[in-house]
Scaffold this motif. Structure first.
Motif, PDB file in Angstrom:
ATOM      1  N   GLY A 136     -14.594  -9.207 -15.762  1.00  0.00           N
ATOM      2  CA  GLY A 136     -14.282  -7.918 -15.164  1.00  0.00           C
ATOM      3  C   GLY A 136     -12.814  -7.542 -15.171  1.00  0.00           C
ATOM      4  O   GLY A 136     -11.964  -8.239 -15.729  1.00  0.00           O
ATOM      5  N   ASN A 137     -12.504  -6.414 -14.520  1.00  0.00           N
ATOM      6  CA  ASN A 137     -11.145  -5.891 -14.480  1.00  0.00           C
ATOM      7  C   ASN A 137     -10.240  -6.728 -13.583  1.00  0.00           C
ATOM      8  O   ASN A 137     -10.690  -7.294 -12.591  1.00  0.00           O
ATOM      9  N   THR A 138      -8.960  -6.756 -13.946  1.00  0.00           N
ATOM     10  CA  THR A 138      -7.958  -7.423 -13.120  1.00  0.00           C
ATOM     11  C   THR A 138      -7.395  -6.427 -12.108  1.00  0.00           C
ATOM     12  O   THR A 138      -7.137  -5.275 -12.437  1.00  0.00           O
ATOM     13  N   ILE A 139      -7.193  -6.882 -10.878  1.00  0.00           N
ATOM     14  CA  ILE A 139      -6.502  -6.100  -9.856  1.00  0.00           C
ATOM     15  C   ILE A 139      -5.081  -6.651  -9.750  1.00  0.00           C
ATOM     16  O   ILE A 139      -4.879  -7.773  -9.298  1.00  0.00           O
ATOM     17  N   TRP A 140      -4.113  -5.855 -10.173  1.00  0.00           N
ATOM     18  CA  TRP A 140      -2.727  -6.316 -10.165  1.00  0.00           C
ATOM     19  C   TRP A 140      -2.029  -6.036  -8.843  1.00  0.00           C
ATOM     20  O   TRP A 140      -1.139  -6.790  -8.435  1.00  0.00           O
ATOM     21  N   ASP A 141      -2.409  -4.977  -8.167  1.00  0.00           N
ATOM     22  CA  ASP A 141      -1.775  -4.695  -6.880  1.00  0.00           C
ATOM     23  C   ASP A 141      -2.572  -5.375  -5.775  1.00  0.00           C
ATOM     24  O   ASP A 141      -3.361  -4.756  -5.064  1.00  0.00           O
ATOM     25  N   THR A 142      -2.336  -6.657  -5.634  1.00  0.00           N
ATOM     26  CA  THR A 142      -3.125  -7.470  -4.711  1.00  0.00           C
ATOM     27  C   THR A 142      -2.722  -7.284  -3.254  1.00  0.00           C
ATOM     28  O   THR A 142      -3.440  -7.731  -2.364  1.00  0.00           O
ATOM     29  N   LEU A 143      -1.584  -6.624  -2.991  1.00  0.00           N
ATOM     30  CA  LEU A 143      -1.084  -6.544  -1.626  1.00  0.00           C
ATOM     31  C   LEU A 143      -0.938  -5.108  -1.132  1.00  0.00           C
ATOM     32  O   LEU A 143      -0.133  -4.837  -0.229  1.00  0.00           O
ATOM     33  N   HIS A 144      -1.697  -4.197  -1.697  1.00  0.00           N
ATOM     34  CA  HIS A 144      -1.629  -2.812  -1.253  1.00  0.00           C
ATOM     35  C   HIS A 144      -2.840  -2.502  -0.389  1.00  0.00           C
ATOM     36  O   HIS A 144      -3.977  -2.671  -0.819  1.00  0.00           O
ATOM     37  N   GLY A 145      -2.599  -2.023   0.832  1.00  0.00           N
ATOM     38  CA  GLY A 145      -3.690  -1.762   1.750  1.00  0.00           C
ATOM     39  C   GLY A 145      -4.478  -0.507   1.463  1.00  0.00           C
ATOM     40  O   GLY A 145      -5.470  -0.223   2.139  1.00  0.00           O
ATOM     41  N   PHE A 146      -4.058   0.262   0.468  1.00  0.00           N
ATOM     42  CA  PHE A 146      -4.744   1.494   0.086  1.00  0.00           C
ATOM     43  C   PHE A 146      -5.878   1.133  -0.863  1.00  0.00           C
ATOM     44  O   PHE A 146      -5.690   1.024  -2.067  1.00  0.00           O
ATOM     45  N   ARG A 147      -7.056   0.953  -0.320  1.00  0.00           N
ATOM     46  CA  ARG A 147      -8.193   0.450  -1.103  1.00  0.00           C
ATOM     47  C   ARG A 147      -9.505   0.823  -0.435  1.00  0.00           C
ATOM     48  O   ARG A 147      -9.533   1.233   0.720  1.00  0.00           O
ATOM     49  N   GLY A 148     -10.579   0.657  -1.170  1.00  0.00           N
ATOM     50  CA  GLY A 148     -11.892   0.952  -0.620  1.00  0.00           C
ATOM     51  C   GLY A 148     -12.949   0.027  -1.185  1.00  0.00           C
ATOM     52  O   GLY A 148     -12.740  -0.594  -2.241  1.00  0.00           O
ATOM     53  N   MET A 149     -14.065  -0.060  -0.504  1.00  0.00           N
ATOM     54  CA  MET A 149     -15.126  -0.967  -0.921  1.00  0.00           C
ATOM     55  C   MET A 149     -16.438  -0.502  -0.297  1.00  0.00           C
ATOM     56  O   MET A 149     -16.432   0.196   0.724  1.00  0.00           O
ATOM     57  N   THR A 150     -17.535  -0.859  -0.913  1.00  0.00           N
ATOM     58  CA  THR A 150     -18.809  -0.581  -0.274  1.00  0.00           C
ATOM     59  C   THR A 150     -18.961  -1.531   0.914  1.00  0.00           C
ATOM     60  O   THR A 150     -18.489  -2.675   0.888  1.00  0.00           O
ATOM     61  N   VAL A 151     -19.607  -1.050   1.969  1.00  0.00           N
ATOM     62  CA  VAL A 151     -19.788  -1.871   3.162  1.00  0.00           C
ATOM     63  C   VAL A 151     -20.593  -3.123   2.832  1.00  0.00           C
ATOM     64  O   VAL A 151     -20.277  -4.228   3.299  1.00  0.00           O
ATOM     65  N   LYS A 152     -21.619  -2.964   2.019  1.00  0.00           N
ATOM     66  CA  LYS A 152     -22.458  -4.104   1.642  1.00  0.00           C
ATOM     67  C   LYS A 152     -21.638  -5.187   0.966  1.00  0.00           C
ATOM     68  O   LYS A 152     -21.794  -6.383   1.259  1.00  0.00           O
ATOM     69  N   THR A 153     -20.736  -4.786   0.072  1.00  0.00           N
ATOM     70  CA  THR A 153     -19.912  -5.761  -0.643  1.00  0.00           C
ATOM     71  C   THR A 153     -18.940  -6.445   0.304  1.00  0.00           C
ATOM     72  O   THR A 153     -18.765  -7.677   0.257  1.00  0.00           O
ATOM     73  N   PHE A 154     -18.279  -5.679   1.167  1.00  0.00           N
ATOM     74  CA  PHE A 154     -17.323  -6.269   2.103  1.00  0.00           C
ATOM     75  C   PHE A 154     -17.991  -7.342   2.952  1.00  0.00           C
ATOM     76  O   PHE A 154     -17.437  -8.432   3.147  1.00  0.00           O
ATOM     77  N   LYS A 155     -19.164  -7.057   3.459  1.00  0.00           N
ATOM     78  CA  LYS A 155     -19.859  -8.033   4.305  1.00  0.00           C
ATOM     79  C   LYS A 155     -20.281  -9.263   3.507  1.00  0.00           C
ATOM     80  O   LYS A 155     -20.286 -10.380   4.028  1.00  0.00           O
ATOM     81  N   MET A 156     -20.603  -9.062   2.238  1.00  0.00           N
ATOM     82  CA  MET A 156     -20.975 -10.187   1.388  1.00  0.00           C
ATOM     83  C   MET A 156     -19.805 -11.137   1.177  1.00  0.00           C
ATOM     84  O   MET A 156     -19.980 -12.357   1.070  1.00  0.00           O
ATOM     85  N   LEU A 157     -18.584 -10.596   1.121  1.00  0.00           N
ATOM     86  CA  LEU A 157     -17.406 -11.412   0.831  1.00  0.00           C
ATOM     87  C   LEU A 157     -17.004 -12.323   1.984  1.00  0.00           C
ATOM     88  O   LEU A 157     -16.229 -13.252   1.791  1.00  0.00           O
ATOM     89  N   LYS A 158     -17.483 -12.051   3.189  1.00  0.00           N
ATOM     90  CA  LYS A 158     -17.195 -12.885   4.363  1.00  0.00           C
ATOM     91  C   LYS A 158     -15.688 -13.072   4.547  1.00  0.00           C
ATOM     92  O   LYS A 158     -15.162 -14.188   4.516  1.00  0.00           O
ATOM     93  N   ILE A 159     -14.996 -11.949   4.733  1.00  0.00           N
ATOM     94  CA  ILE A 159     -13.549 -11.965   4.903  1.00  0.00           C
ATOM     95  C   ILE A 159     -13.179 -12.766   6.143  1.00  0.00           C
ATOM     96  O   ILE A 159     -13.796 -12.641   7.202  1.00  0.00           O
ATOM     97  N   SER A 160     -12.149 -13.586   6.028  1.00  0.00           N
ATOM     98  CA  SER A 160     -11.730 -14.489   7.097  1.00  0.00           C
ATOM     99  C   SER A 160     -10.732 -13.819   8.041  1.00  0.00           C
ATOM    100  O   SER A 160     -10.335 -12.668   7.854  1.00  0.00           O
ATOM    101  N   ASN A 161     -10.280 -14.590   9.031  1.00  0.00           N
ATOM    102  CA  ASN A 161      -9.211 -14.148   9.914  1.00  0.00           C
ATOM    103  C   ASN A 161      -7.914 -14.892   9.603  1.00  0.00           C
ATOM    104  O   ASN A 161      -7.084 -15.119  10.486  1.00  0.00           O
ATOM    105  N   PHE A 162      -7.745 -15.267   8.318  1.00  0.00           N
ATOM    106  CA  PHE A 162      -6.531 -15.948   7.870  1.00  0.00           C
ATOM    107  C   PHE A 162      -5.439 -14.881   7.713  1.00  0.00           C
ATOM    108  O   PHE A 162      -4.992 -14.566   6.613  1.00  0.00           O
ATOM    109  N   ASP A 163      -5.033 -14.319   8.816  1.00  0.00           N
ATOM    110  CA  ASP A 163      -4.140 -13.159   8.832  1.00  0.00           C
ATOM    111  C   ASP A 163      -2.757 -13.472   8.256  1.00  0.00           C
ATOM    112  O   ASP A 163      -2.227 -14.557   8.525  1.00  0.00           O
ATOM    113  N   PRO A 164      -2.128 -12.590   7.447  1.00  0.00           N
ATOM    114  CA  PRO A 164      -2.611 -11.277   7.013  1.00  0.00           C
ATOM    115  C   PRO A 164      -3.111 -11.305   5.575  1.00  0.00           C
ATOM    116  O   PRO A 164      -2.560 -10.651   4.693  1.00  0.00           O
ATOM    117  N   SER A 165      -4.165 -12.045   5.318  1.00  0.00           N
ATOM    118  CA  SER A 165      -4.642 -12.265   3.949  1.00  0.00           C
ATOM    119  C   SER A 165      -5.502 -11.133   3.405  1.00  0.00           C
ATOM    120  O   SER A 165      -5.864 -11.158   2.233  1.00  0.00           O
TER     121      SER A 165
END
Length: 228
Positions: A145-174
């Motif tokens: 798939g595509n590479t995401i080069w701007d890994t630290l920009h908070g301007f982003r979006g995602m489907t809710v289903k995908t976000f929940k699947m990823l199981k984002i941690s509380n390893f702040d501010p990751s």
């Protein structure tokens, strides 16, 4: 597909007064805010503009974003930090990309036709660090798939289903780079589009470069050993 606009704020009165009047709320199915404890009138201003504000449940950027998804009533969301740094019209670009089938979309300051606030300078430590983290994430986790080069920009979006699947941690501010690394691991369909960054209108960043950089490198090490 329904799309919500989630504002992330913490004492951003000046930026909000610049950005909010420019937002066409009719282009989103939900417009709301997660606030980290503003004391400068940000909350009161947003509420006066008809925007529902939720106080985040715990400290930290990761938690603010997790709360943002939990309060989202739509199929997908866009995170936007109203600091006067990103053209408001770019928030409307996400819906079309979601409808094209992308589950993760990033507004990038690191690609052709984009602009980073350091681009006018000879020495660009912040930009180089972001690109370095993008390369590291790609080497360690990307398999297709595509590479995401701007890994630290908070301007982003995602489907809710995908976000929940990823199981984002509380390893702040990751949160920003974690969404990228986990999207690689789970082979999420992703894309980035160019945006133009300007200096913030007021205040200082809440994330000091050196301390934040160390935390992000610790996160990468943790993610490498993470199961699932």
């Amino acid at each position: 597909m329904t799309v919500g606009l989630c504002l992330i704020t913490w004492n951003e009165m000046t930026g909000c007064k610049n950005d909010i009047p420019q937002i066409d709320k009719t282009k989103f199915d939900q417009v709301y805010c997660i606030d980290g404890g503003s004391t400068d009138g940000t909350v009161e201003y947003l509420e006066s503009q008809g925007i529902k504000v939720y106080k985040q449940t715990k400290k930290g950027l990761n938690q603010a974003c997790i709360d943002g998804v939990n309060y989202c009533t739509c199929d997908a969301f866009v995170f936007y930090h109203p600091k006067g740094t990103i053209p408001v019209e770019d928030i409307y670009k996400f819906r079309e990309l979601f409808e094209e089938g992308y589950d993760f979309v990033v507004g990038s300051r690191m690609m052709k036709d984009s602009y980073n606030e350091e681009d006018s300078k000879l020495i660009r430590p912040r930009k180089w660090f972001v690109l370095g983290m993008g390369l590291l994430a790609k080497i360690l986790f990307k398999r297709e798939g595509n590479t995401i080069w701007d890994t630290l920009h908070g301007f982003r979006g995602m489907t809710v289903k995908t976000f929940k699947m990823l199981k984002i941690s509380n390893f702040d501010p990751s949160i920003d780079i974690e969404m990228v690394c986990r999207s690689y691991k789970y082979k999420v369909k992703r894309i980035e589009f160019p945006t133009q960054e300007r200096p913030r209108l007021a205040g200082e960043t809440h994330f000091k470069a050196f301390q934040t950089g160390k935390k992000l490198l610790k996160y990468i090490w943790w993610e490498m050993r993470r199961k699932g």
